[in-house]
Write a protein that holds these residues in place. Structure first.
Motif, PDB file in Angstrom:
ATOM      1  N   PHE A  23       0.667  -1.065  -0.016  1.00 30.68           N
ATOM      2  CA  PHE A  23      -0.032   0.154   0.032  1.00 30.68           C
ATOM      3  C   PHE A  23       1.040   1.208  -0.164  1.00 30.68           C
ATOM      4  CE2 PHE A  23      -2.860  -3.061   2.123  1.00 30.68           C
ATOM      5  CZ  PHE A  23      -3.939  -3.059   1.227  1.00 30.68           C
ATOM      6  N   TYR A  24       0.333   2.266  -0.421  1.00 33.06           N
ATOM      7  CA  TYR A  24       0.863   3.656  -0.372  1.00 33.06           C
ATOM      8  C   TYR A  24      -0.047   4.426   0.470  1.00 33.06           C
ATOM      9  CZ  TYR A  24       3.280   2.169  -4.716  1.00 33.06           C
ATOM     10  OH  TYR A  24       4.182   1.591  -5.342  1.00 33.06           O
ATOM     11  N   ILE A  25       0.522   5.536   1.084  1.00 31.29           N
ATOM     12  CA  ILE A  25      -0.115   6.360   2.040  1.00 31.29           C
ATOM     13  C   ILE A  25      -1.462   6.991   1.157  1.00 31.29           C
ATOM     14  CG2 ILE A  25      -0.191   8.290   3.319  1.00 31.29           C
ATOM     15  CD1 ILE A  25       1.542   7.190   5.039  1.00 31.29           C
ATOM     16  N   THR A  26      -1.199   7.330  -0.054  1.00 28.55           N
ATOM     17  CA  THR A  26      -1.982   7.841  -0.793  1.00 28.55           C
ATOM     18  C   THR A  26      -3.585   6.780  -0.939  1.00 28.55           C
ATOM     19  OG1 THR A  26      -1.190   7.179  -2.791  1.00 28.55           O
ATOM     20  CG2 THR A  26      -1.001   9.558  -2.264  1.00 28.55           C
ATOM     21  N   LEU A  35      -8.652  -0.895  -4.381  1.00 30.23           N
ATOM     22  CA  LEU A  35      -7.338  -1.440  -4.016  1.00 30.23           C
ATOM     23  C   LEU A  35      -6.995  -2.979  -4.314  1.00 30.23           C
ATOM     24  CD1 LEU A  35      -6.986   0.244  -0.550  1.00 30.23           C
ATOM     25  CD2 LEU A  35      -5.853   0.958  -2.740  1.00 30.23           C
ATOM     26  N   PHE A  36      -8.017  -3.748  -4.152  1.00 26.81           N
ATOM     27  CA  PHE A  36      -8.046  -5.250  -4.545  1.00 26.81           C
ATOM     28  C   PHE A  36      -7.665  -5.370  -5.843  1.00 26.81           C
ATOM     29  CE2 PHE A  36      -9.210  -9.168  -5.790  1.00 26.81           C
ATOM     30  CZ  PHE A  36      -9.021 -10.245  -5.045  1.00 26.81           C
ATOM     31  N   PHE A  37      -8.322  -4.803  -6.889  1.00 29.06           N
ATOM     32  CA  PHE A  37      -8.170  -4.851  -8.325  1.00 29.06           C
ATOM     33  C   PHE A  37      -6.657  -4.116  -8.653  1.00 29.06           C
ATOM     34  CE2 PHE A  37     -12.987  -4.486  -8.968  1.00 29.06           C
ATOM     35  CZ  PHE A  37     -13.181  -5.792  -8.928  1.00 29.06           C
ATOM     36  N   LYS A  38      -6.375  -3.267  -7.841  1.00 27.57           N
ATOM     37  CA  LYS A  38      -4.837  -2.904  -8.087  1.00 27.57           C
ATOM     38  C   LYS A  38      -3.930  -3.588  -8.011  1.00 27.57           C
ATOM     39  CE  LYS A  38      -4.340   1.591  -6.436  1.00 27.57           C
ATOM     40  NZ  LYS A  38      -3.554   2.603  -6.082  1.00 27.57           N
ATOM     41  N   PHE A  39      -3.926  -4.445  -6.822  1.00 28.88           N
ATOM     42  CA  PHE A  39      -2.870  -5.288  -6.475  1.00 28.88           C
ATOM     43  C   PHE A  39      -2.938  -6.464  -7.280  1.00 28.88           C
ATOM     44  CE2 PHE A  39      -0.804  -4.842  -2.240  1.00 28.88           C
ATOM     45  CZ  PHE A  39      -1.250  -3.870  -1.984  1.00 28.88           C
ATOM     46  N   LYS A  40      -4.186  -6.934  -8.019  1.00 30.70           N
ATOM     47  CA  LYS A  40      -4.379  -8.178  -8.762  1.00 30.70           C
ATOM     48  C   LYS A  40      -3.911  -7.709 -10.213  1.00 30.70           C
ATOM     49  CE  LYS A  40      -5.534 -11.006  -5.633  1.00 30.70           C
ATOM     50  NZ  LYS A  40      -4.714 -12.201  -5.108  1.00 30.70           N
ATOM     51  N   ASN A  41      -3.767  -6.555 -10.425  1.00 32.97           N
ATOM     52  CA  ASN A  41      -3.239  -5.991 -11.829  1.00 32.97           C
ATOM     53  C   ASN A  41      -4.574  -6.253 -12.696  1.00 32.97           C
ATOM     54  OD1 ASN A  41      -1.669  -4.564 -13.350  1.00 32.97           O
ATOM     55  ND2 ASN A  41      -0.341  -6.117 -14.134  1.00 32.97           N
ATOM     56  N   VAL A  42      -5.826  -5.739 -12.373  1.00 30.85           N
ATOM     57  CA  VAL A  42      -6.870  -5.998 -13.240  1.00 30.85           C
ATOM     58  C   VAL A  42      -6.882  -5.089 -14.258  1.00 30.85           C
ATOM     59  CG1 VAL A  42      -9.446  -5.828 -13.353  1.00 30.85           C
ATOM     60  CG2 VAL A  42      -8.430  -7.121 -11.507  1.00 30.85           C
ATOM     61  N   PRO A  43      -7.216  -5.285 -15.471  1.00 32.83           N
ATOM     62  CA  PRO A  43      -7.226  -4.308 -16.511  1.00 32.83           C
ATOM     63  C   PRO A  43      -8.022  -2.990 -16.348  1.00 32.83           C
ATOM     64  CG  PRO A  43      -7.635  -6.477 -17.523  1.00 32.83           C
ATOM     65  CD  PRO A  43      -7.838  -6.693 -15.988  1.00 32.83           C
ATOM     66  N   ARG A  44      -7.289  -1.813 -16.208  1.00 33.94           N
ATOM     67  CA  ARG A  44      -8.015  -0.900 -16.003  1.00 33.94           C
ATOM     68  C   ARG A  44      -8.241   0.180 -17.190  1.00 33.94           C
ATOM     69  NH1 ARG A  44      -3.714   1.463 -11.807  1.00 33.94           N
ATOM     70  NH2 ARG A  44      -3.150  -0.737 -11.646  1.00 33.94           N
ATOM     71  N   LYS A 178      -5.631  -6.403   2.740  1.00 33.55           N
ATOM     72  CA  LYS A 178      -4.378  -7.343   2.659  1.00 33.55           C
ATOM     73  C   LYS A 178      -4.815  -8.566   2.925  1.00 33.55           C
ATOM     74  CE  LYS A 178      -0.038  -7.718   1.576  1.00 33.55           C
ATOM     75  NZ  LYS A 178      -0.156  -9.088   1.126  1.00 33.55           N
ATOM     76  N   LYS A 179      -5.655  -8.885   4.001  1.00 35.67           N
ATOM     77  CA  LYS A 179      -6.225 -10.256   4.264  1.00 35.67           C
ATOM     78  C   LYS A 179      -6.914 -10.841   2.882  1.00 35.67           C
ATOM     79  CE  LYS A 179      -6.281 -10.383   9.194  1.00 35.67           C
ATOM     80  NZ  LYS A 179      -7.089  -9.856  10.247  1.00 35.67           N
ATOM     81  N   LYS A 180      -7.914 -10.055   2.543  1.00 41.06           N
ATOM     82  CA  LYS A 180      -8.485 -10.267   1.577  1.00 41.06           C
ATOM     83  C   LYS A 180      -7.883 -10.714  -0.068  1.00 41.06           C
ATOM     84  CE  LYS A 180     -13.024  -9.009   3.118  1.00 41.06           C
ATOM     85  NZ  LYS A 180     -13.584  -7.844   3.874  1.00 41.06           N
ATOM     86  N   ILE A 181      -6.870  -9.996  -0.051  1.00 41.03           N
ATOM     87  CA  ILE A 181      -6.060  -9.899  -1.224  1.00 41.03           C
ATOM     88  C   ILE A 181      -5.477 -11.456  -1.197  1.00 41.03           C
ATOM     89  CG2 ILE A 181      -3.863  -9.246  -2.355  1.00 41.03           C
ATOM     90  CD1 ILE A 181      -4.903  -6.321  -1.419  1.00 41.03           C
ATOM     91  N   ASP A 182      -4.807 -11.886  -0.085  1.00 33.75           N
ATOM     92  CA  ASP A 182      -4.152 -12.938   0.064  1.00 33.75           C
ATOM     93  C   ASP A 182      -5.216 -14.165   0.158  1.00 33.75           C
ATOM     94  OD1 ASP A 182      -1.774 -11.564   0.408  1.00 33.75           O
ATOM     95  OD2 ASP A 182      -1.841 -11.589   2.551  1.00 33.75           O
ATOM     96  N   LYS A 183      -6.317 -13.771   0.295  1.00 39.20           N
ATOM     97  CA  LYS A 183      -7.208 -15.103   0.521  1.00 39.20           C
ATOM     98  C   LYS A 183      -8.132 -15.101  -0.873  1.00 39.20           C
ATOM     99  CE  LYS A 183      -8.419 -15.627   5.482  1.00 39.20           C
ATOM    100  NZ  LYS A 183      -9.265 -15.077   6.403  1.00 39.20           N
ATOM    101  N   ASN A 184      -7.711 -13.939  -1.537  1.00 34.11           N
ATOM    102  CA  ASN A 184      -8.451 -13.865  -2.961  1.00 34.11           C
ATOM    103  C   ASN A 184      -9.946 -13.826  -2.856  1.00 34.11           C
ATOM    104  OD1 ASN A 184      -6.357 -14.185  -4.791  1.00 34.11           O
ATOM    105  ND2 ASN A 184      -6.310 -16.525  -4.836  1.00 34.11           N
ATOM    106  N   ILE A 185     -10.414 -12.907  -1.952  1.00 32.04           N
ATOM    107  CA  ILE A 185     -11.882 -12.434  -1.823  1.00 32.04           C
ATOM    108  C   ILE A 185     -11.972 -10.780  -2.167  1.00 32.04           C
ATOM    109  CG2 ILE A 185     -13.831 -12.185  -0.218  1.00 32.04           C
ATOM    110  CD1 ILE A 185     -12.247 -14.300   1.480  1.00 32.04           C
TER     111      ILE A 185
END
Ligand code: SF4
Length: 234
Positions: A23-26, A35-44, A178-185
């Protein structure tokens, strides 16, 4: 015309494949689904080159503000462009830490157009969130949000006092994402979707609509996203 195309390409190439790993402070206070989509590099949806250039213009305005600050006798710039102490969850760089000889302040400079600037009577909530995290990590009790009108260089500033409860709550939210990102939710969307201002500018809106409301399992949804052609407009 030739030059315009080359400059546009420079900015557009720079934004490609910006995968996020921490994460960034922003990100503080931002939509957790985005944020989840950003971490998973979803097409934007791609930003236009002129918008990307505006970000660089913001950096330039910061430099313009720092110049007098470095020369004012009543002030001392303790540090500029200073990173928060390294840790796993989040990274960020404050514009400056300044001192008036008595107190330290974390300075955060924001630029905006005349229309938004003229209506600004108090600091924006999302900017306060960011300052709270700077104050938390630097262990400094006061911050200053300095707003610059990028059309005519007018200024407005606001003192922000550290609010421990607010800072910890922001960090708890990020830990939860972060937990949701790791658990893919995929987290639920914003309760006031699509009226929320973040939805209006969201680069993931098209994918968010596909996911519908509620939490969604990423593994199954990912296939849908892959089958869907790269979004060009929302
Ligand atoms: S469209 Fe709104 S709710 Fe959906 S990801 Fe973007 S900001 Fe979040």
């Amino acid at each position: 015309m030739f030059l315009k195309d080359l400059i546009d390409k420079f900015y557009l190439d720079r934004q490609k494949d910006k995968e996020q790993h921490h994460f960034y402070i922003t990100d503080a206070g931002k939509c957790v689904r985005a944020l989840f989509f950003k971490f998973k590099n979803v097409p934007r949806k791609e930003m236009e080159a002129n918008i990307l250039r505006l970000f660089d213009h913001g950096d330039y305005i910061h430099q313009l503000i720092m110049k007098p600050l470095l020369s004012i006798r009543e002030l001392h710039v303790v540090a500029s462009e200073i990173n928060i102490p390294p840790q796993e969850l989040i990274s960020g760089r404050a514009d400056a830490i300044i001192s008036d000889g008595k107190d330290l302040y974390v300075l955060d400079i924001k630029s905006m157009n005349s229309m938004i600037f003229s209506k600004l009577t108090e600091p924006k909530e999302e900017n306060i969130d960011q300052v709270q995290l700077y104050l938390h990590y630097f262990r400094i009790p006061k911050g200053i949000l300095l707003y610059v009108n990028k059309d005519n260089q007018q200024l407005k500033d606001f003192i922000i006092n550290y609010d421990k409860k607010r800072a910890l709550s922001l960090l708890d939210t990020l830990k939860d994402v972060k937990k949701k990102i790791d658990k893919n939710i995929i987290p639920d969307r914003l309760p006031d979707f699509p009226e929320n201002w973040q939805c209006r500018y969201c680069q993931f809106k098209e994918v968010c609509v596909m996911a519908n409301s509620g939490e969604v399992k990423w593994d199954a949804f990912k296939k849908k996203v892959q089958e869907h052609k790269s979004p060009s407009s929302v």
